[in-house]
Design a protein around this motif. Structure first.
Motif, PDB file in Angstrom:
ATOM      1  N   UNK A  66     -52.478 -28.843 -14.546  1.00 54.64           N
ATOM      2  CA  UNK A  66     -52.499 -27.855 -13.468  1.00 54.64           C
ATOM      3  C   UNK A  66     -53.961 -27.489 -13.252  1.00 54.64           C
ATOM      4  N   UNK A  67     -54.474 -27.716 -12.030  1.00 53.75           N
ATOM      5  CA  UNK A  67     -55.900 -27.521 -11.769  1.00 53.75           C
ATOM      6  C   UNK A  67     -56.211 -26.308 -10.895  1.00 53.75           C
ATOM      7  N   UNK A  68     -55.276 -25.906 -10.042  1.00 55.85           N
ATOM      8  CA  UNK A  68     -55.511 -24.727  -9.206  1.00 55.85           C
ATOM      9  C   UNK A  68     -54.209 -24.264  -8.584  1.00 55.85           C
ATOM     10  N   UNK A  69     -54.280 -23.073  -7.983  1.00 48.99           N
ATOM     11  CA  UNK A  69     -53.117 -22.459  -7.344  1.00 48.99           C
ATOM     12  C   UNK A  69     -53.596 -21.805  -6.051  1.00 48.99           C
ATOM     13  N   UNK A  70     -52.773 -21.880  -5.014  1.00 47.41           N
ATOM     14  CA  UNK A  70     -53.102 -21.196  -3.760  1.00 47.41           C
ATOM     15  C   UNK A  70     -51.868 -20.472  -3.245  1.00 47.41           C
ATOM     16  N   UNK A  71     -52.112 -19.417  -2.447  1.00 44.58           N
ATOM     17  CA  UNK A  71     -51.019 -18.620  -1.907  1.00 44.58           C
ATOM     18  C   UNK A  71     -51.526 -17.824  -0.708  1.00 44.58           C
ATOM     19  N   UNK A  72     -50.666 -17.623   0.294  1.00 39.52           N
ATOM     20  CA  UNK A  72     -51.068 -16.773   1.419  1.00 39.52           C
ATOM     21  C   UNK A  72     -51.212 -15.298   1.024  1.00 39.52           C
ATOM     22  N   UNK A  73     -50.728 -14.909  -0.144  1.00 39.04           N
ATOM     23  CA  UNK A  73     -50.825 -13.516  -0.595  1.00 39.04           C
ATOM     24  C   UNK A  73     -52.263 -13.120  -0.931  1.00 39.04           C
ATOM     25  N   UNK A  74     -53.068 -14.101  -1.361  1.00 35.35           N
ATOM     26  CA  UNK A  74     -54.435 -13.799  -1.789  1.00 35.35           C
ATOM     27  C   UNK A  74     -55.308 -15.038  -1.623  1.00 35.35           C
ATOM     28  N   UNK A  75     -56.567 -14.796  -1.269  1.00 35.72           N
ATOM     29  CA  UNK A  75     -57.532 -15.893  -1.209  1.00 35.72           C
ATOM     30  C   UNK A  75     -58.173 -16.124  -2.575  1.00 35.72           C
ATOM     31  N   UNK A  76     -57.791 -15.317  -3.555  1.00 30.06           N
ATOM     32  CA  UNK A  76     -58.362 -15.395  -4.899  1.00 30.06           C
ATOM     33  C   UNK A  76     -57.240 -15.493  -5.937  1.00 30.06           C
ATOM     34  N   UNK A  77     -56.661 -16.689  -6.063  1.00 33.33           N
ATOM     35  CA  UNK A  77     -55.616 -16.928  -7.059  1.00 33.33           C
ATOM     36  C   UNK A  77     -56.222 -17.818  -8.136  1.00 33.33           C
ATOM     37  N   UNK A  78     -56.171 -17.364  -9.380  1.00 36.71           N
ATOM     38  CA  UNK A  78     -56.778 -18.099 -10.478  1.00 36.71           C
ATOM     39  C   UNK A  78     -55.783 -18.298 -11.615  1.00 36.71           C
ATOM     40  N   UNK A  79     -56.187 -19.137 -12.539  1.00 35.66           N
ATOM     41  CA  UNK A  79     -55.372 -19.449 -13.711  1.00 35.66           C
ATOM     42  C   UNK A  79     -56.042 -18.767 -14.904  1.00 35.66           C
ATOM     43  N   UNK A  80     -55.251 -17.993 -15.669  1.00 36.55           N
ATOM     44  CA  UNK A  80     -55.813 -17.233 -16.785  1.00 36.55           C
ATOM     45  C   UNK A  80     -55.158 -17.605 -18.113  1.00 36.55           C
ATOM     46  N   UNK A  81     -55.990 -17.604 -19.130  1.00 40.33           N
ATOM     47  CA  UNK A  81     -55.558 -17.831 -20.501  1.00 40.33           C
ATOM     48  C   UNK A  81     -55.634 -16.499 -21.228  1.00 40.33           C
ATOM     49  N   UNK A  82     -54.655 -16.220 -22.071  1.00 45.66           N
ATOM     50  CA  UNK A  82     -54.680 -15.007 -22.891  1.00 45.66           C
ATOM     51  C   UNK A  82     -54.778 -15.410 -24.353  1.00 45.66           C
ATOM     52  N   UNK A  83     -55.844 -14.935 -25.000  1.00 43.96           N
ATOM     53  CA  UNK A  83     -56.046 -15.188 -26.435  1.00 43.96           C
ATOM     54  C   UNK A  83     -56.607 -13.938 -27.066  1.00 43.96           C
ATOM     55  N   UNK A  84     -56.102 -13.591 -28.229  1.00 44.05           N
ATOM     56  CA  UNK A  84     -56.585 -12.429 -28.961  1.00 44.05           C
ATOM     57  C   UNK A  84     -56.610 -11.173 -28.086  1.00 44.05           C
ATOM     58  N   UNK A  85     -55.574 -10.971 -27.315  1.00 42.88           N
ATOM     59  CA  UNK A  85     -55.390  -9.832 -26.429  1.00 42.88           C
ATOM     60  C   UNK A  85     -56.491  -9.715 -25.369  1.00 42.88           C
ATOM     61  N   UNK A  86     -57.117 -10.843 -25.022  1.00 39.72           N
ATOM     62  CA  UNK A  86     -58.111 -10.887 -23.954  1.00 39.72           C
ATOM     63  C   UNK A  86     -57.723 -12.012 -23.013  1.00 39.72           C
ATOM     64  N   UNK A  87     -57.984 -11.789 -21.720  1.00 37.43           N
ATOM     65  CA  UNK A  87     -57.691 -12.865 -20.776  1.00 37.43           C
ATOM     66  C   UNK A  87     -58.986 -13.332 -20.133  1.00 37.43           C
ATOM     67  N   UNK A  88     -58.989 -14.637 -19.801  1.00 34.33           N
ATOM     68  CA  UNK A  88     -60.152 -15.195 -19.135  1.00 34.33           C
ATOM     69  C   UNK A  88     -59.705 -16.309 -18.202  1.00 34.33           C
ATOM     70  N   UNK A  89     -60.451 -16.457 -17.139  1.00 32.08           N
ATOM     71  CA  UNK A  89     -60.186 -17.503 -16.157  1.00 32.08           C
ATOM     72  C   UNK A  89     -60.492 -18.866 -16.789  1.00 32.08           C
ATOM     73  N   UNK A  90     -59.624 -19.855 -16.532  1.00 30.62           N
ATOM     74  CA  UNK A  90     -59.835 -21.216 -17.018  1.00 30.62           C
ATOM     75  C   UNK A  90     -59.734 -22.188 -15.850  1.00 30.62           C
ATOM     76  N   UNK A  91     -60.250 -23.395 -16.045  1.00 32.32           N
ATOM     77  CA  UNK A  91     -60.244 -24.413 -14.987  1.00 32.32           C
ATOM     78  C   UNK A  91     -58.878 -25.070 -14.815  1.00 32.32           C
ATOM     79  N   UNK A  92     -58.015 -24.973 -15.813  1.00 31.82           N
ATOM     80  CA  UNK A  92     -56.693 -25.576 -15.696  1.00 31.82           C
ATOM     81  C   UNK A  92     -55.956 -25.547 -17.021  1.00 31.82           C
ATOM     82  N   UNK A  93     -54.710 -26.019 -16.957  1.00 31.81           N
ATOM     83  CA  UNK A  93     -53.869 -26.130 -18.149  1.00 31.81           C
ATOM     84  C   UNK A  93     -53.252 -27.510 -18.196  1.00 31.81           C
ATOM     85  N   UNK A  94     -53.200 -28.079 -19.387  1.00 33.39           N
ATOM     86  CA  UNK A  94     -52.527 -29.361 -19.572  1.00 33.39           C
ATOM     87  C   UNK A  94     -51.021 -29.179 -19.466  1.00 33.39           C
TER      88      UNK A  94
END
Length: 153
Positions: A66-94
């Motif tokens: 999975x490399x990206x996501x788009x939606x008419x709801x927002x021009x800023x849709x990103x993919x986030x990883x949660x680790x150690x109770x912190x989230x960060x934007x990532x380039x994709x998920x296998x």
């Protein structure tokens, strides 16, 4: 005459070894095409100008990503990883071969920032998932109660 047979035998063996090598080079999934489906999708009703999305991508074929996501709801849709109770934007998920990618509460998820509107419970939000190998998949995220959290099966 025996040299001709030896040469033919050597060529046949070389050809067989070359073919065997080709079939083994497809990667760990043997080069199989991904066969993706999506289920369990939802979005908790947003209480601010941000929202999260959750779903499961099931794969009955070769690996993908999975490399990206788009939606008419927002021009800023990103993919986030949660680790150690912190989230960060990532380039994709296998999306593993013969496996699944779970995007769930408390874990990895989709993040919608700067919403164009705040969807209400009962509405459906279209989302297009983009993959490295497969064509895009469009799925509707039903908007659920802000505290909705489905039970794991």
């Amino acid at each position: 005459m025996s040299r001709g047979r030896t040469l033919i035998g050597a060529l046949a063996l070389t050809g067989a070894l070359a073919l065997t090598g080709c079939s083994a080079q497809g990667g760990e999934d043997g080069g199989a095409e991904p066969k993706l489906t999506v289920d369990g999708a939802f979005m908790p009703q947003p209480v601010s100008d941000m929202a999260a999305g959750f779903l499961t991508v099931r794969n009955e074929g070769g690996a993908d990503r999975l490399t990206s996501v788009s939606s008419p709801l927002s021009d800023d849709v990103t993919i986030h990883e949660s680790k150690d109770q912190k989230m960060r934007k990532v380039a994709g998920f296998d999306v593993p071969a013969e496996g699944e990618l779970d995007l769930e509460r408390g874990g990895n998820h989709l993040m919608f920032a700067d919403l164009k509107e705040r969807p209400k419970q009962g509405e459906r939000i279209p989302v297009k998932l983009h993959f490295e190998k497969s064509g895009p998949i469009t799925v509707d995220l039903p908007v659920k109660a802000p505290t909705y959290n489905p039970a794991k099966h």
